[in-house]
Design a protein around this motif. Structure first.
Motif, PDB file in Angstrom:
ATOM      1  N   ALA A 284     -12.357  47.687  -3.172  1.00 54.91           N
ATOM      2  CA  ALA A 284     -11.946  47.375  -1.806  1.00 54.91           C
ATOM      3  C   ALA A 284     -11.027  48.489  -1.285  1.00 54.91           C
ATOM      4  O   ALA A 284     -10.539  49.323  -2.056  1.00 54.91           O
ATOM      5  CB  ALA A 284     -11.221  46.028  -1.782  1.00 54.91           C
ATOM      6  N   PRO A 285     -10.738  48.518   0.002  1.00 59.08           N
ATOM      7  CA  PRO A 285      -9.794  49.501   0.536  1.00 59.08           C
ATOM      8  C   PRO A 285      -8.411  49.352  -0.110  1.00 59.08           C
ATOM      9  O   PRO A 285      -8.039  48.258  -0.554  1.00 59.08           O
ATOM     10  CB  PRO A 285      -9.750  49.172   2.031  1.00 59.08           C
ATOM     11  CG  PRO A 285     -11.043  48.490   2.306  1.00 59.08           C
ATOM     12  CD  PRO A 285     -11.361  47.714   1.063  1.00 59.08           C
ATOM     13  N   PRO A 286      -7.619  50.422  -0.140  1.00 55.02           N
ATOM     14  CA  PRO A 286      -6.317  50.383  -0.833  1.00 55.02           C
ATOM     15  C   PRO A 286      -5.384  49.276  -0.359  1.00 55.02           C
ATOM     16  O   PRO A 286      -4.749  48.609  -1.186  1.00 55.02           O
ATOM     17  CB  PRO A 286      -5.734  51.772  -0.543  1.00 55.02           C
ATOM     18  CG  PRO A 286      -6.923  52.645  -0.319  1.00 55.02           C
ATOM     19  CD  PRO A 286      -7.933  51.778   0.354  1.00 55.02           C
ATOM     20  N   ASP A 287      -5.280  49.062   0.943  1.00 56.48           N
ATOM     21  CA  ASP A 287      -4.366  48.027   1.432  1.00 56.48           C
ATOM     22  C   ASP A 287      -4.794  46.646   0.967  1.00 56.48           C
ATOM     23  O   ASP A 287      -3.944  45.788   0.661  1.00 56.48           O
ATOM     24  CB  ASP A 287      -4.293  48.059   2.964  1.00 56.48           C
ATOM     25  CG  ASP A 287      -3.557  49.281   3.488  1.00 56.48           C
ATOM     26  OD1 ASP A 287      -2.914  49.972   2.666  1.00 56.48           O
ATOM     27  OD2 ASP A 287      -3.635  49.549   4.702  1.00 56.48           O
ATOM     28  N   GLU A 288      -6.092  46.408   0.919  1.00 59.50           N
ATOM     29  CA  GLU A 288      -6.589  45.115   0.460  1.00 59.50           C
ATOM     30  C   GLU A 288      -6.332  44.939  -1.034  1.00 59.50           C
ATOM     31  O   GLU A 288      -5.970  43.850  -1.485  1.00 59.50           O
ATOM     32  CB  GLU A 288      -8.081  44.985   0.774  1.00 59.50           C
ATOM     33  CG  GLU A 288      -8.737  43.720   0.224  1.00 59.50           C
ATOM     34  CD  GLU A 288      -8.144  42.427   0.768  1.00 59.50           C
ATOM     35  OE1 GLU A 288      -8.392  41.380   0.152  1.00 59.50           O
ATOM     36  OE2 GLU A 288      -7.436  42.465   1.796  1.00 59.50           O
ATOM     37  N   ARG A 289      -6.509  46.015  -1.803  1.00 56.59           N
ATOM     38  CA  ARG A 289      -6.202  45.917  -3.237  1.00 56.59           C
ATOM     39  C   ARG A 289      -4.730  45.570  -3.453  1.00 56.59           C
ATOM     40  O   ARG A 289      -4.391  44.726  -4.296  1.00 56.59           O
ATOM     41  CB  ARG A 289      -6.549  47.234  -3.933  1.00 56.59           C
ATOM     42  CG  ARG A 289      -8.012  47.604  -3.854  1.00 56.59           C
ATOM     43  CD  ARG A 289      -8.386  48.698  -4.819  1.00 56.59           C
ATOM     44  NE  ARG A 289      -7.689  49.949  -4.649  1.00 56.59           N
ATOM     45  CZ  ARG A 289      -8.162  51.029  -4.035  1.00 56.59           C
ATOM     46  NH1 ARG A 289      -9.375  50.980  -3.453  1.00 56.59           N
ATOM     47  NH2 ARG A 289      -7.475  52.142  -3.967  1.00 56.59           N
ATOM     48  N   ALA A 290      -3.855  46.201  -2.695  1.00 59.45           N
ATOM     49  CA  ALA A 290      -2.423  45.923  -2.831  1.00 59.45           C
ATOM     50  C   ALA A 290      -2.108  44.488  -2.447  1.00 59.45           C
ATOM     51  O   ALA A 290      -1.281  43.816  -3.107  1.00 59.45           O
ATOM     52  CB  ALA A 290      -1.619  46.899  -1.972  1.00 59.45           C
ATOM     53  N   ARG A 291      -2.753  43.985  -1.391  1.00 58.70           N
ATOM     54  CA  ARG A 291      -2.517  42.595  -0.979  1.00 58.70           C
ATOM     55  C   ARG A 291      -2.943  41.625  -2.063  1.00 58.70           C
ATOM     56  O   ARG A 291      -2.224  40.666  -2.381  1.00 58.70           O
ATOM     57  CB  ARG A 291      -3.284  42.305   0.317  1.00 58.70           C
ATOM     58  CG  ARG A 291      -3.007  40.904   0.879  1.00 58.70           C
ATOM     59  CD  ARG A 291      -4.121  40.432   1.806  1.00 58.70           C
ATOM     60  NE  ARG A 291      -5.386  40.220   1.097  1.00 58.70           N
ATOM     61  CZ  ARG A 291      -5.645  39.160   0.321  1.00 58.70           C
ATOM     62  NH1 ARG A 291      -4.715  38.230   0.120  1.00 58.70           N
ATOM     63  NH2 ARG A 291      -6.830  39.040  -0.253  1.00 58.70           N
ATOM     64  N   ARG A 292      -4.114  41.855  -2.653  1.00 60.30           N
ATOM     65  CA  ARG A 292      -4.612  40.973  -3.712  1.00 60.30           C
ATOM     66  C   ARG A 292      -3.676  40.977  -4.917  1.00 60.30           C
ATOM     67  O   ARG A 292      -3.408  39.923  -5.517  1.00 60.30           O
ATOM     68  CB  ARG A 292      -6.004  41.417  -4.144  1.00 60.30           C
ATOM     69  CG  ARG A 292      -7.091  41.249  -3.088  1.00 60.30           C
ATOM     70  CD  ARG A 292      -8.397  41.870  -3.573  1.00 60.30           C
ATOM     71  NE  ARG A 292      -9.451  41.819  -2.575  1.00 60.30           N
ATOM     72  CZ  ARG A 292     -10.656  42.352  -2.740  1.00 60.30           C
ATOM     73  NH1 ARG A 292     -10.955  42.984  -3.876  1.00 60.30           N
ATOM     74  NH2 ARG A 292     -11.554  42.264  -1.794  1.00 60.30           N
ATOM     75  N   ILE A 293      -3.194  42.152  -5.295  1.00 56.25           N
ATOM     76  CA  ILE A 293      -2.321  42.240  -6.475  1.00 56.25           C
ATOM     77  C   ILE A 293      -0.999  41.520  -6.218  1.00 56.25           C
ATOM     78  O   ILE A 293      -0.475  40.816  -7.090  1.00 56.25           O
ATOM     79  CB  ILE A 293      -2.103  43.718  -6.862  1.00 56.25           C
ATOM     80  CG1 ILE A 293      -3.413  44.305  -7.412  1.00 56.25           C
ATOM     81  CG2 ILE A 293      -0.988  43.847  -7.893  1.00 56.25           C
ATOM     82  CD1 ILE A 293      -3.366  45.799  -7.651  1.00 56.25           C
ATOM     83  N   ALA A 294      -0.440  41.682  -5.022  1.00 54.11           N
ATOM     84  CA  ALA A 294       0.805  40.987  -4.699  1.00 54.11           C
ATOM     85  C   ALA A 294       0.608  39.473  -4.725  1.00 54.11           C
ATOM     86  O   ALA A 294       1.470  38.728  -5.219  1.00 54.11           O
ATOM     87  CB  ALA A 294       1.319  41.441  -3.335  1.00 54.11           C
ATOM     88  N   ALA A 295      -0.513  38.997  -4.189  1.00 55.08           N
ATOM     89  CA  ALA A 295      -0.789  37.556  -4.225  1.00 55.08           C
ATOM     90  C   ALA A 295      -0.980  37.080  -5.659  1.00 55.08           C
ATOM     91  O   ALA A 295      -0.520  35.986  -6.037  1.00 55.08           O
ATOM     92  CB  ALA A 295      -2.031  37.243  -3.386  1.00 55.08           C
ATOM     93  N   ALA A 296      -1.641  37.890  -6.482  1.00 60.83           N
ATOM     94  CA  ALA A 296      -1.825  37.538  -7.890  1.00 60.83           C
ATOM     95  C   ALA A 296      -0.493  37.473  -8.622  1.00 60.83           C
ATOM     96  O   ALA A 296      -0.314  36.647  -9.530  1.00 60.83           O
ATOM     97  CB  ALA A 296      -2.754  38.538  -8.565  1.00 60.83           C
ATOM     98  N   ALA A 297       0.445  38.330  -8.247  1.00 62.42           N
ATOM     99  CA  ALA A 297       1.766  38.310  -8.880  1.00 62.42           C
ATOM    100  C   ALA A 297       2.442  36.964  -8.680  1.00 62.42           C
ATOM    101  O   ALA A 297       3.032  36.392  -9.615  1.00 62.42           O
ATOM    102  CB  ALA A 297       2.629  39.436  -8.310  1.00 62.42           C
ATOM    103  N   ASP A 298       2.362  36.439  -7.458  1.00 57.62           N
ATOM    104  CA  ASP A 298       2.972  35.135  -7.178  1.00 57.62           C
ATOM    105  C   ASP A 298       2.289  34.028  -7.972  1.00 57.62           C
ATOM    106  O   ASP A 298       2.950  33.159  -8.556  1.00 57.62           O
ATOM    107  CB  ASP A 298       2.895  34.831  -5.685  1.00 57.62           C
ATOM    108  CG  ASP A 298       3.717  35.803  -4.847  1.00 57.62           C
ATOM    109  OD1 ASP A 298       4.666  36.397  -5.388  1.00 57.62           O
ATOM    110  OD2 ASP A 298       3.396  35.965  -3.649  1.00 57.62           O
ATOM    111  N   LEU A 299       0.952  34.052  -7.983  1.00 60.32           N
ATOM    112  CA  LEU A 299       0.206  33.025  -8.713  1.00 60.32           C
ATOM    113  C   LEU A 299       0.492  33.115 -10.206  1.00 60.32           C
ATOM    114  O   LEU A 299       0.710  32.089 -10.878  1.00 60.32           O
ATOM    115  CB  LEU A 299      -1.278  33.191  -8.433  1.00 60.32           C
ATOM    116  CG  LEU A 299      -2.231  32.185  -9.096  1.00 60.32           C
ATOM    117  CD1 LEU A 299      -1.895  30.767  -8.673  1.00 60.32           C
ATOM    118  CD2 LEU A 299      -3.688  32.524  -8.740  1.00 60.32           C
ATOM    119  N   PHE A 300       0.486  34.317 -10.745  1.00 65.80           N
ATOM    120  CA  PHE A 300       0.757  34.529 -12.164  1.00 65.80           C
ATOM    121  C   PHE A 300       2.127  33.975 -12.555  1.00 65.80           C
ATOM    122  O   PHE A 300       2.281  33.328 -13.595  1.00 65.80           O
ATOM    123  CB  PHE A 300       0.687  36.022 -12.465  1.00 65.80           C
ATOM    124  CG  PHE A 300       1.196  36.415 -13.817  1.00 65.80           C
ATOM    125  CD1 PHE A 300       0.413  36.258 -14.951  1.00 65.80           C
ATOM    126  CD2 PHE A 300       2.473  36.959 -13.958  1.00 65.80           C
ATOM    127  CE1 PHE A 300       0.890  36.624 -16.203  1.00 65.80           C
ATOM    128  CE2 PHE A 300       2.952  37.329 -15.207  1.00 65.80           C
ATOM    129  CZ  PHE A 300       2.164  37.161 -16.329  1.00 65.80           C
TER     130      PHE A 300
END
Length: 458
Positions: free
Chosen positions: A57-73
């Protein structure tokens, strides 16, 4: 009634996969806590082929997904496990004190949320990430991947090691993780969280496997990251496509112009802090002058640490199955031959009566700065203290992941900063396990994953 073992499925390109070949994951008392599905080499090959076909995915979308995963994790329910249940499993199986597991989870989440800034720190200042950047019209350096698929042979000694590899996802790599059987819960939880927040099954996979399959994981990737001891360094050290995370052999240097008594808290924390299991924990202390008074004070402080089960809220020391702890103690006894024991091998394995044993600190005084024991790193607070003189120079300080230098001698600091085999230099009262946001651990991972190329456009 004991709970049923947690089922840790492989996470392949088609989703969860429960293999016929499943291995028991036991806690420090020997109780089965989970069953881990092992996949064969053909499964590995198909998974890596799927990763290679996937588009990031585009870089900004990858960063958004990782940040959301951090909260879920960190706080959510993932694969049926709540955050508290997950942390307890990591502590009981890995033997890491529960308070350190909790701290590590927070640090992982914080690091993942801060990935965009960290990657910007690591990128050359003149480099762009997109050919569409207006600066490219005048010609610029572009920061680009050296490959498409990144494989990780994960460590199991501490959950914190899993804060590193998501950087590859943020850079657009597709990532395959081969978890450690010692502690597979953290990578399973993190990969599942990443998939839940938008990464495709063909972008990040979890491939538990045996040694044959492990080699297939690396062979099928463009680049790899491998954790391990000296045996792993010997196996992969000549392979330019593999980044090694071997023993840290972190050290502290105390010169005569500094009073060690003012830094005793930092010395104890460097040896035993965060459970004392990491490559950034101090294994060697070099003292200009007689190290005996320092050894006496260190031994007094380290011997006062309590022996408790890993899930006890006041636990600070690692715990292992009793048989394994006794084997480590026997190794310490052999390795320490000829040294002066302050906290010797006979006190290392402190059995708790439930099949587990606390690994209590070991402290030995060496006769000289070039004693071979100085390079011995073990998975618990084990420290070797040696005399050092100006005549010894920096040779005993080489091959060090982190060196805390308690000295006011600026020419010596100049030499230590310039020494290629000292990965990180902390000047003054900083424990060797200190890590700052956005700073390199053993260099930046992107130093290995990325390259720069010239780009110019009309």
């Amino acid at each position: 009634m004991r709970p049923e073992p947690v089922q840790l499925d492989a996470l392949g390109p088609r989703g969860e996969f429960r293999a016929r070949d499943r291995r028991a994951v036991t806690d420090v008392t020997g109780r089965v806590a989970a069953e881990l599905s092992l996949v064969p080499p053909p499964f590995v090959s198909r998974a890596l082929s799927a990763l290679r076909r996937a588009q990031p995915a585009p870089p900004d979308e990858r960063a958004r997904r990782i940040a959301a995963a951090a909260d879920l994790f960190a706080t959510g329910t993932v694969a049926g496990l709540g955050a508290s249940a997950y942390r307890l499993l990591v502590s009981r199986v890995g033997g890491v004190p529960i308070t350190e597991v909790e701290s590590a989870v927070r640090r992982i989440a914080d690091r993942l949320r801060a990935l965009p800034a960290a990657l910007a720190n690591a990128r050359p200042g003149a480099a762009v990430t997109d050919w569409r950047d207006p600066a490219v019209r005048a010609g610029r350096a572009a920061h680009t991947r050296r490959g498409e698929v990144f494989a990780v042979h994960a460590a199991g000694n501490h959950p914190g090691t899993h804060s590193l590899w998501p950087e590859a996802l943020a850079l657009g790599y597709r990532v395959a993780i081969r978890p450690s059987r010692r502690e597979p819960f953290t990578p399973h939880r993190l990969v599942t969280a990443l998939r839940a927040t938008g990464f495709g099954n063909d972008e990040v996979v979890l491939l538990p496997t045996d040694h044959t399959g492990a080699d297939a994981v690396l062979r099928g990737a463009d680049l790899g990251l491998v954790y391990g001891g000296d045996d792993v360094v010997r196996k992969y050290g000549a392979d330019p496509t593999v980044l090694l995370q071997g023993p840290g052999r972190s050290k502290i240097l105390l010169t005569a112009d500094v009073d060690w008594r003012e830094h005793l808290d930092t010395l104890v924390d460097s040896v035993a802090g965060r459970g004392g299991t990491g490559c950034v924990n101090t294994t060697g202390v070099l003292v200009e002058g007689d190290p005996t008074p320092l050894c006496e004070a260190l031994a007094e402080r380290l011997s006062a640490l309590p022996s408790l089960p890993p899930d006890h809220p006041e636990a600070v020391l690692p715990v292992q199955p009793a048989a394994g702890a006794r084997a480590i103690a026997a190794y310490v006894e052999r390795r320490a031959a000829g040294t002066r024991p302050w906290l010797g091998a006979e006190t290392v394995a402190d059995e708790l009566g439930d099949g587990s044993a606390v690994l209590r600190p070991a402290l030995h005084q060496l006769a000289r700065a070039d004693a071979p024991q100085l390079g011995a790193e073990l998975p618990f607070p084990c420290v070797w203290v040696a005399p050092w003189s100006q005549a010894d120079g920096i040779a005993p300080l080489r091959d060090t992941l982190v060196l805390t230098a308690l000295t006011r001698q600026e020419p010596l600091l100049d030499r230590l900063l310039a020494e290629p085999t000292v990965a990180n230099l902390y000047i003054g009262d900083h424990p060797t396990h200190w890590m700052g946001p956005g700073l390199p651990h053993d260099g930046y991972l992107s130093d290995f994953l990325m390259r720069t190329k010239s780009v110019v456009r009309d």
